[in-house]
Motif scaffolding. Sequence first.
Motif, PDB file in Angstrom:
ATOM      1  N   CYS A 150      21.486  90.196  48.495  1.00  0.00           N
ATOM      2  CA  CYS A 150      20.708  90.723  47.368  1.00  0.00           C
ATOM      3  C   CYS A 150      20.486  92.224  47.526  1.00  0.00           C
ATOM      4  O   CYS A 150      20.569  92.981  46.555  1.00  0.00           O
ATOM      5  CB  CYS A 150      19.365  90.007  47.260  1.00  0.00           C
ATOM      6  SG  CYS A 150      19.536  88.269  46.858  1.00  0.00           S
ATOM      7  N   ARG A 164      23.510  94.070  46.507  1.00  0.00           N
ATOM      8  CA  ARG A 164      23.714  94.190  45.054  1.00  0.00           C
ATOM      9  C   ARG A 164      22.995  95.395  44.477  1.00  0.00           C
ATOM     10  O   ARG A 164      23.392  95.933  43.453  1.00  0.00           O
ATOM     11  CB  ARG A 164      23.192  92.926  44.352  1.00  0.00           C
ATOM     12  CG  ARG A 164      24.249  91.851  44.199  1.00  0.00           C
ATOM     13  CD  ARG A 164      23.719  90.680  43.423  1.00  0.00           C
ATOM     14  NE  ARG A 164      23.965  90.806  41.990  1.00  0.00           N
ATOM     15  CZ  ARG A 164      23.705  89.829  41.124  1.00  0.00           C
ATOM     16  NH1 ARG A 164      23.214  88.688  41.558  1.00  0.00           N
ATOM     17  NH2 ARG A 164      23.936  89.993  39.844  1.00  0.00           N
ATOM     18  N   VAL A 165      21.885  95.796  45.100  1.00  0.00           N
ATOM     19  CA  VAL A 165      21.163  96.954  44.586  1.00  0.00           C
ATOM     20  C   VAL A 165      21.444  98.199  45.443  1.00  0.00           C
ATOM     21  O   VAL A 165      20.782  99.221  45.303  1.00  0.00           O
ATOM     22  CB  VAL A 165      19.634  96.700  44.542  1.00  0.00           C
ATOM     23  CG1 VAL A 165      19.315  95.577  43.585  1.00  0.00           C
ATOM     24  CG2 VAL A 165      19.097  96.413  45.927  1.00  0.00           C
ATOM     25  N   GLN A 190      14.257 103.813  45.454  1.00  0.00           N
ATOM     26  CA  GLN A 190      14.713 102.815  46.431  1.00  0.00           C
ATOM     27  C   GLN A 190      13.738 101.647  46.511  1.00  0.00           C
ATOM     28  O   GLN A 190      14.137 100.493  46.610  1.00  0.00           O
ATOM     29  CB  GLN A 190      14.872 103.481  47.795  1.00  0.00           C
ATOM     30  CG  GLN A 190      16.030 104.461  47.833  1.00  0.00           C
ATOM     31  CD  GLN A 190      16.014 105.319  49.074  1.00  0.00           C
ATOM     32  OE1 GLN A 190      14.970 105.529  49.692  1.00  0.00           O
ATOM     33  NE2 GLN A 190      17.165 105.839  49.450  1.00  0.00           N
ATOM     34  N   ARG A 197      14.354  99.340  43.724  1.00  0.00           N
ATOM     35  CA  ARG A 197      15.550  98.512  43.925  1.00  0.00           C
ATOM     36  C   ARG A 197      15.274  97.363  44.887  1.00  0.00           C
ATOM     37  O   ARG A 197      15.807  96.266  44.724  1.00  0.00           O
ATOM     38  CB  ARG A 197      16.693  99.385  44.452  1.00  0.00           C
ATOM     39  CG  ARG A 197      17.348 100.194  43.338  1.00  0.00           C
ATOM     40  CD  ARG A 197      18.572 100.892  43.841  1.00  0.00           C
ATOM     41  NE  ARG A 197      18.279 102.252  44.274  1.00  0.00           N
ATOM     42  CZ  ARG A 197      19.115 102.986  45.012  1.00  0.00           C
ATOM     43  NH1 ARG A 197      20.248 102.469  45.424  1.00  0.00           N
ATOM     44  NH2 ARG A 197      18.783 104.211  45.351  1.00  0.00           N
ATOM     45  N   LEU A 232      13.673  94.679  42.980  1.00  0.00           N
ATOM     46  CA  LEU A 232      14.666  93.956  42.181  1.00  0.00           C
ATOM     47  C   LEU A 232      15.432  92.974  43.075  1.00  0.00           C
ATOM     48  O   LEU A 232      15.696  91.834  42.679  1.00  0.00           O
ATOM     49  CB  LEU A 232      15.614  94.953  41.504  1.00  0.00           C
ATOM     50  CG  LEU A 232      16.721  94.338  40.643  1.00  0.00           C
ATOM     51  CD1 LEU A 232      16.124  93.472  39.547  1.00  0.00           C
ATOM     52  CD2 LEU A 232      17.608  95.412  40.052  1.00  0.00           C
ATOM     53  N   ALA A 233      15.739  93.409  44.301  1.00  0.00           N
ATOM     54  CA  ALA A 233      16.450  92.527  45.231  1.00  0.00           C
ATOM     55  C   ALA A 233      15.612  91.285  45.545  1.00  0.00           C
ATOM     56  O   ALA A 233      16.143  90.177  45.662  1.00  0.00           O
ATOM     57  CB  ALA A 233      16.781  93.281  46.521  1.00  0.00           C
ATOM     58  N   THR A 265      19.239 105.346  40.977  1.00  0.00           N
ATOM     59  CA  THR A 265      18.543 104.064  40.907  1.00  0.00           C
ATOM     60  C   THR A 265      18.648 103.461  39.514  1.00  0.00           C
ATOM     61  O   THR A 265      18.899 102.267  39.357  1.00  0.00           O
ATOM     62  CB  THR A 265      17.059 104.258  41.274  1.00  0.00           C
ATOM     63  OG1 THR A 265      16.979 104.669  42.627  1.00  0.00           O
ATOM     64  CG2 THR A 265      16.276 102.978  41.078  1.00  0.00           C
ATOM     65  N   ALA A 280      21.951 101.952  39.186  1.00  0.00           N
ATOM     66  CA  ALA A 280      22.079 100.731  39.989  1.00  0.00           C
ATOM     67  C   ALA A 280      21.334  99.571  39.329  1.00  0.00           C
ATOM     68  O   ALA A 280      21.857  98.456  39.230  1.00  0.00           O
ATOM     69  CB  ALA A 280      21.520 100.974  41.395  1.00  0.00           C
ATOM     70  N   ILE A 281      20.120  99.830  38.858  1.00  0.00           N
ATOM     71  CA  ILE A 281      19.323  98.755  38.274  1.00  0.00           C
ATOM     72  C   ILE A 281      19.970  98.241  36.994  1.00  0.00           C
ATOM     73  O   ILE A 281      20.110  97.025  36.799  1.00  0.00           O
ATOM     74  CB  ILE A 281      17.885  99.236  37.990  1.00  0.00           C
ATOM     75  CG1 ILE A 281      17.144  99.502  39.301  1.00  0.00           C
ATOM     76  CG2 ILE A 281      17.115  98.191  37.173  1.00  0.00           C
ATOM     77  CD1 ILE A 281      15.739 100.024  39.124  1.00  0.00           C
ATOM     78  N   VAL A 332      22.893  96.035  37.732  1.00  0.00           N
ATOM     79  CA  VAL A 332      22.511  94.687  38.172  1.00  0.00           C
ATOM     80  C   VAL A 332      22.041  93.855  36.975  1.00  0.00           C
ATOM     81  O   VAL A 332      22.415  92.689  36.825  1.00  0.00           O
ATOM     82  CB  VAL A 332      21.393  94.766  39.243  1.00  0.00           C
ATOM     83  CG1 VAL A 332      20.814  93.386  39.508  1.00  0.00           C
ATOM     84  CG2 VAL A 332      21.933  95.380  40.508  1.00  0.00           C
TER      85      VAL A 332
END
Lengths: 401, 269
Positions: free
Chosen positions: B139, B142-143, B160, B163, B166-167, B190, B193-194, B197
């Motif tokens: 997980c 993934r972020v 961070q 993220r 989110l993980a 970020t 990345a978010i 996902v």
Amino acid sequence: MFVDALLLQLGYNATLVAIGATLLGIAAGSTGTFLFLRKRALVSDAISHATLPGVCLAFMVMVWLGGDGRNLVGLLLGSAISAWIGLLCLNWLVQHTRLAEDAAIGAVLSVFFGFGVVLLTVIQTMGSGRQAGLESFLLGSTAGMLWADAMVIAVGGAVAVAMIVLLRRPMTLVAFDPDYALARGLPVARIDLAMMGLVMAVTVVGLKIVGLILIVALLIIPPVTARFWTERSDVVVLLAGLVGGFSGFVGAAISASAPNLPTGPIIVLVSFGCFVMSLLLAPGRGALAALLRHLRFQKRVHLRQGLLALAQGQPIYEALTLRLLRRAGLVRPDGVATELGRARAAKALRDERRWQAVRSDRDHEAAAALYDGLRDIETVLTRDQIAEVDRGIGGPKGVPA
Amino acid sequence: MSIELIASQGTVATPDRPTDSPLAIRGLTVSYGQKPAVFSVDMTVQPGAMTAIIGPNGAGKSTLLKAALGIVRPLSGQVQVFGAPLARQRARIAYVPQRASIDWDFPTRVIDVVLMGLYRQLGLLRRIRGVHRDRALTCLDRVGMRDFADRQIGQLSGGQQQRVFLARALAQDADLYLLDEPFAGVDAATEKAIIGVLKSLRAEGKTVVVVHHDLATVRDYFDNVFLINTSKVAEGPVSTAFTSETLQATYGGRLATVQVDQLAATALA
């Protein structure tokens, strides 16, 4: 004498006290950790002061029923009941009025304690009350500790530790992120109540040894001491238990090794000693480590600024900067740059130009974010990337790359 | 009147059985004191889509989300999750709270936070094993935070930290993801990345609901919008419900006409 005490060689009573204090310390330290993590440390003070009216009322009831008013289990039961009522009052005040928790703690603590003191005075006037010695619950008293008393502490402490093992995950989750815990369907209010119930249990079994005024120290000092040494909540729980147990044992041994040393306060002082040692010496979070880090950082900043000033031919006024440059062999005692100093200064200036180029280039966003005026650019960009930056700013001028 | 008109235009065909929506809210009112923060709101979230909850500051966006999760107790109203009461569907919901609500000095590492997402699997006493740790690391991967697994959470930047949270939600392997302002105050990396996902979650058929504040990115990120200012203003696909009229109705004077026109222009483009 002290060594004998440590080795449990000072007789039956001292041994009982030492074992009881150790178990109490372990239970109090690990229980207190969750209070500390939930930022409700002072609630324990309200709980402990709220035990006093219960102790007194239990004594009066037992005398009234014709029994021995000093039965420890009875007294502890009474203290538990009134502590629980105090806790519920506190929760009610916080949830249903606009009173902040600190104000509510103050209100509950003083009212219950005041009521308890009044009852103590009333008991003094009772015929059988004079020998009751209920004041010993204020600061603890281990002089007449019995096997049964030690058993109460051992069983109570063991139950508390077992409950902590069982509830450690939900209690940690609630302390860290209560909204998330609620969103996952955890009964947050009940978990909080369970945590306070544990605190109450530890307080009640600690009344005999440490007393109600100082028990808060045994709940809070071990976790804040443990916090200096780790960044993991489960390790904090473990270390806090160890610190508590160690303080209990050593404190009991010290107080047994000399006449008229009170056990509870000595235990608290030992745990305070652990706290001060940790505050000063812990790596990472300790005060000395922080000071050293600061000095190292300051030195780097001064050296860098000094080099940049040298490169641009500016005078350096700051004494610390000059001293550091001299010590590093970068300037002569008269303040003129040495061969090495000139080379390093030129490099510092060139790196600064490179950084400027990097920071104004969107392609290097990630690298630019690492700029702090001190970081060597080689640690951020590859040789090829630096070469490319150099092409952009016209390459090094008269300095070996 | 015009608001009602817009609302009815903005409403898309509700599913045939609206109760099977991942999140169906009926007549929800939440009040702190005497003034309702959320008043009589109906909401039907479309499955497998990304929905943004949008509105001005203090419009009740976060409160709506918290009430939907049972974090705050509503004065009235019903919440159904996948056609059943909330209490029975907890395992299917993952929640990412606002960053501001956390104590970042708490003694916990990044991986410990993600492992909290596996709370249900672990229960009270089961030991954390390699499989759990692997799942948490996946997980984090993934972020893009795998390398930070052993850091204390306070050492991370705001983005961070977001993220990592989110993980933790990903570790739950839920069907409905509710995020409260995940893009507030985070860096560009970020945000990328978010959103990456979230889009991959949608591709897996999951439903994503986000409290969002940046009107400029609504069109790029979301399928549906839910406009709220204490009560609902509009709900539906971005193309029909995210218009200059609905925005004006939501934000009133708070949004300059120029901004509204610009957003409407991008709407037409």
